[in-house]
Write a protein that holds these residues in place. Structure first.
Motif, PDB file in Angstrom:
ATOM      1  N   ILE A   1       0.827  -1.206   0.000  1.00  0.00           N
ATOM      2  CA  ILE A   1       0.000   0.000   0.000  1.00  0.00           C
ATOM      3  C   ILE A   1       0.861   1.256   0.000  1.00  0.00           C
ATOM      4  CG2 ILE A   1      -1.793   1.281   1.217  1.00  0.00           C
ATOM      5  CD1 ILE A   1      -2.733  -1.346  -0.063  1.00  0.00           C
ATOM      6  N   ILE A   2       1.836   1.338   0.885  1.00  0.00           N
ATOM      7  CA  ILE A   2       2.669   2.548   0.968  1.00  0.00           C
ATOM      8  C   ILE A   2       3.886   2.482   0.065  1.00  0.00           C
ATOM      9  CG2 ILE A   2       1.970   3.030   3.336  1.00  0.00           C
ATOM     10  CD1 ILE A   2       4.732   1.920   4.216  1.00  0.00           C
ATOM     11  N   GLY A   3       4.283   1.288  -0.344  1.00  0.00           N
ATOM     12  CA  GLY A   3       5.529   1.135  -1.094  1.00  0.00           C
ATOM     13  C   GLY A   3       6.702   1.111  -0.137  1.00  0.00           C
ATOM     14  N   ILE A   4       7.283   2.291   0.112  1.00  0.00           N
ATOM     15  CA  ILE A   4       8.415   2.419   1.038  1.00  0.00           C
ATOM     16  C   ILE A   4       8.156   3.567   2.006  1.00  0.00           C
ATOM     17  CG2 ILE A   4      10.849   3.105   1.228  1.00  0.00           C
ATOM     18  CD1 ILE A   4      11.390   1.596  -1.346  1.00  0.00           C
ATOM     19  N   GLN A   5       8.320   3.286   3.291  1.00  0.00           N
ATOM     20  CA  GLN A   5       8.236   4.312   4.327  1.00  0.00           C
ATOM     21  C   GLN A   5       9.581   4.409   5.031  1.00  0.00           C
ATOM     22  OE1 GLN A   5       5.844   6.678   5.595  1.00  0.00           O
ATOM     23  NE2 GLN A   5       7.832   7.232   6.472  1.00  0.00           N
ATOM     24  N   PRO A   6      10.354   5.481   4.777  1.00  0.00           N
ATOM     25  CA  PRO A   6      11.637   5.634   5.479  1.00  0.00           C
ATOM     26  C   PRO A   6      11.426   5.894   6.970  1.00  0.00           C
ATOM     27  CG  PRO A   6      11.510   7.068   3.542  1.00  0.00           C
ATOM     28  CD  PRO A   6      10.126   6.558   3.808  1.00  0.00           C
ATOM     29  N   VAL A   7      12.257   5.276   7.779  1.00  0.00           N
ATOM     30  CA  VAL A   7      12.294   5.575   9.207  1.00  0.00           C
ATOM     31  C   VAL A   7      13.299   6.703   9.410  1.00  0.00           C
ATOM     32  CG1 VAL A   7      12.888   4.692  11.495  1.00  0.00           C
ATOM     33  CG2 VAL A   7      11.681   3.225   9.854  1.00  0.00           C
ATOM     34  N   LEU A   8      12.914   7.722  10.154  1.00  0.00           N
ATOM     35  CA  LEU A   8      13.796   8.871  10.345  1.00  0.00           C
ATOM     36  C   LEU A   8      14.506   8.852  11.699  1.00  0.00           C
ATOM     37  CD1 LEU A   8      11.586  11.681   8.776  1.00  0.00           C
ATOM     38  CD2 LEU A   8      13.369  10.297   7.699  1.00  0.00           C
ATOM     39  N   LYS A   9      13.909   8.136  12.664  1.00  0.00           N
ATOM     40  CA  LYS A   9      14.536   8.145  13.991  1.00  0.00           C
ATOM     41  C   LYS A   9      14.244   6.857  14.744  1.00  0.00           C
ATOM     42  CE  LYS A   9      15.117  11.028  18.126  1.00  0.00           C
ATOM     43  NZ  LYS A   9      14.690  12.244  18.852  1.00  0.00           N
ATOM     44  N   TYR A  10      15.283   6.316  15.362  1.00  0.00           N
ATOM     45  CA  TYR A  10      15.165   5.190  16.288  1.00  0.00           C
ATOM     46  C   TYR A  10      15.976   5.527  17.524  1.00  0.00           C
ATOM     47  CZ  TYR A  10      16.451   0.716  18.428  1.00  0.00           C
ATOM     48  OH  TYR A  10      16.710  -0.304  19.318  1.00  0.00           O
TER      49      TYR A  10
END
Length: 281
Positions: free
Chosen positions: A248-257
């Motif tokens: 559905i979203i394709g790719i969702q980058p994570v910005l912070k962990y």
């Protein structure tokens, strides 16, 4: 309109008290994206569903051909006046009604529900922050069943509540060996230099359709190296990028962990290549 085993109905109360998917989670589902009457990655969805039904020892109906189910999905999309736009589709397969743990019979039922989506292609994320953390209250036991998209999603529900209570955008799930296996709604890819790492299926992650597409893009890129290997939580602090994938979203980058902040250069490049692949298909 909902497609209930081939019949279109406006009745949203389609689950009875003795439905096995409701009572025991004795059900499978596929979530798909349909763009202008085309089911993206339909062949992959179909063969994953058939393999999952066999693993669940479901009696696959003779009419469950690729052409039949595709026609049922598109019939439902058209009935909801979304055939010329983009839709999210959920196909749910369950073992009907009756019985306790042991099914009363092997009759298969299904329903199809659709809802509109805004974008035809996969767009780069515009969010300014996307924070994740580990969910450590419960763990996924690695095995064949954990790779299936069944209705047994209690862990995902609890982790979603945990994420909301702690103002996280998502959580990363761990298996019983304390390896990172996936996010709440998709597979995980970790970037370190030119190497892009994703957990292997035997670690317990969902056999994602978008995981397969992105893996193919990486393998054919000539610029990146794909590595299927276990990911330790300690590696997340050293990685350059981290991103989540689903159809559905394709790719969702994570910005912070936690205290680690990630860039998005590689994930944006992979997304461009993915959209190019879709345009050419």
């Amino acid at each position: 309109m909902i497609n209930l085993s081939g019949e279109l109905t406006e009745d949203t109360e389609i689950i009875t008290h003795d439905n096995r998917g409701y009572n025991y989670g004795d059900a499978l589902f596929e979530t798909m994206k349909v763009v202008h009457g085309k089911i993206l990655f339909w062949e992959d969805h179909y063969f994953r569903l058939m393999a999952s039904m066999r693993i669940m020892r479901m009696d696959i109906p003779m009419n469950f051909t690729m052409e039949f189910l595709e026609a049922e999905i598109l019939k439902t999309v058209e009935a909801n006046t979304l055939i010329k736009s983009t839709a999210r589709v959920r196909l749910n397969i369950n073992r009907g009604v009756g019985g306790k743990y042991l099914p009363k019979d092997e009759k298969i039922s299904y329903y199809i529900v659709v809802e509109p989506l805004q974008s035809d292609f996969y767009l780069a994320s515009t969010v300014q922050t996307y924070t994740v953390d580990l969910y450590k209250d419960h763990f996924v036991a690695p095995g064949l069943l954990s790779t299936l998209k069944t209705n047994n999603r209690a862990l995902n529900v609890l982790a979603s509540i945990y994420a909301k209570e702690n103002n996280f955008d998502n959580c990363l799930l761990l298996n019983t060996n304390k390896h990172v296996i996936e996010a709440l709604q998709g597979n995980v890819f970790m970037v370190s230099g030119e190497t892009i790492k994703t957990p292997p299926l035997n670690d317990g992650c969902i056999k994602g359709i978008m995981r397969k597409q992105i893996s193919d893009v990486i393998l054919n890129s000539g610029d990146y190296i794909l590595e299927e290997a276990s990911i330790s939580p300690f590696e997340l602090q050293k990685a350059d990028e981290l991103f989540i994938s689903n159809v559905i979203i394709g790719i969702q980058p994570v910005l912070k962990y936690r205290k680690k902040e990630y860039s998005t250069k590689v994930s944006e490049d992979i997304l461009r290549r993915l959209n190019t692949k879709l345009r050419l298909s």
